[in-house]
Design an enzyme around this catalytic site. Sequence first.
Site, short mmCIF file in Angstrom:
data_model
loop_
_atom_site.label_atom_id
_atom_site.label_comp_id
_atom_site.label_asym_id
_atom_site.label_seq_id
_atom_site.Cartn_x
_atom_site.Cartn_y
_atom_site.Cartn_z
N HIS A 50 0.85 -1.19 0.00
CA HIS A 50 0.00 0.00 0.00
C HIS A 50 0.89 1.25 0.00
CE1 HIS A 50 0.38 -0.74 4.50
NE2 HIS A 50 0.88 0.48 4.35
P1 TYD Z 1 -1.84 -3.12 7.72
O1 TYD Z 1 -1.46 -1.68 7.71
O2 TYD Z 1 -2.66 -3.63 6.59
O3 TYD Z 1 -0.52 -4.02 7.86
P2 TYD Z 1 0.69 -4.21 6.83
O4 TYD Z 1 0.76 -3.02 5.98
O5 TYD Z 1 1.89 -4.38 7.71
O6 TYD Z 1 0.46 -5.46 6.05
O7 TYD Z 1 -2.56 -3.38 9.10
C1 TYD Z 1 -3.06 -4.66 9.47
C2 TYD Z 1 -4.29 -4.46 10.33
O8 TYD Z 1 -3.98 -3.73 11.52
C3 TYD Z 1 -5.37 -3.67 9.61
O9 TYD Z 1 -6.63 -4.23 9.99
C4 TYD Z 1 -5.27 -2.29 10.19
C5 TYD Z 1 -4.76 -2.54 11.60
N1 TYD Z 1 -3.90 -1.47 12.12
C6 TYD Z 1 -4.32 -0.71 13.21
O10 TYD Z 1 -5.42 -0.90 13.75
N2 TYD Z 1 -3.50 0.26 13.70
C7 TYD Z 1 -2.28 0.50 13.16
O11 TYD Z 1 -1.54 1.39 13.66
C8 TYD Z 1 -1.85 -0.28 12.04
C9 TYD Z 1 -0.51 -0.05 11.39
C10 TYD Z 1 -2.69 -1.25 11.55
#
Ligand code: TYD
Length: 134
Positions: A50
Site C-alpha cells: 500500500h
Molecule cells: P496493515 O497496515 O494492513 O498491515 P501491513 O501493511 O503491515 O500489512 O494493518 C493490518 C491491520 O492492523 C489492519 O486491519 C489495520 C490494523 N492497524 C491498526 O489498527 N492500527 C495500526 O496502527 C496499524 C498499522 C494497523
Amino acid sequence: MDNCRILSFKDMSNKYGHLVPVEQENDVPFQIKRIYYIYGVDKETIRGKHAHRDLHQVLICLKGSVKIKIKTPNNEELYHLNDPTRGLYVGNLIWVEMFDFTKDTLLLVLVSDFYDETDYIRNYAVYLEELKRD
Ligand code: TYD
C-alpha cells in the site's frame, strides 16, 4: 529516490551493551504520533502493498532482517534492513512492500500520524491514478 532515505542513529554502545536513542524531529523528520511493531511473520508473507496519502514513517529492524521494496511509477528500490542503528524513512505517496522476514524479525515503525484507514491506498491502479491527479 526523493522522499525516501536511510537514517543513521547514534549507537551509544559500551561494555554493557547497546542503546540507540531516536528523537522526533532531531533523528526522524517528523513528530512521532504512533508506533507499531511487526513480528512473527512467515517467510512467504508479503506485507504492506500500500501507499499512504499523507503519512510519513520510519522502519527500523530491531531484530532479524526484512526486505523492503519501495516503488513509484518511475523508480524502484530494494532495502535489506538488518541493523537497529538505521531506519528507512518513507514519505507519503510511495508504494511499500515488506517481505523475506526471518523467524526472529522485529520491525518497529515510527509514524507521523494516528491510524486512519482513509489515508491508505491499497490498490496499485488507484495509486497510479492519484499520482496522475496530483
Ligand atoms: P496493515 O497496515 O494492513 O498491515 P501491513 O501493511 O503491515 O500489512 O494493518 C493490518 C491491520 O492492523 C489492519 O486491519 C489495520 C490494523 N492497524 C491498526 O489498527 N492500527 C495500526 O496502527 C496499524 C498499522 C494497523
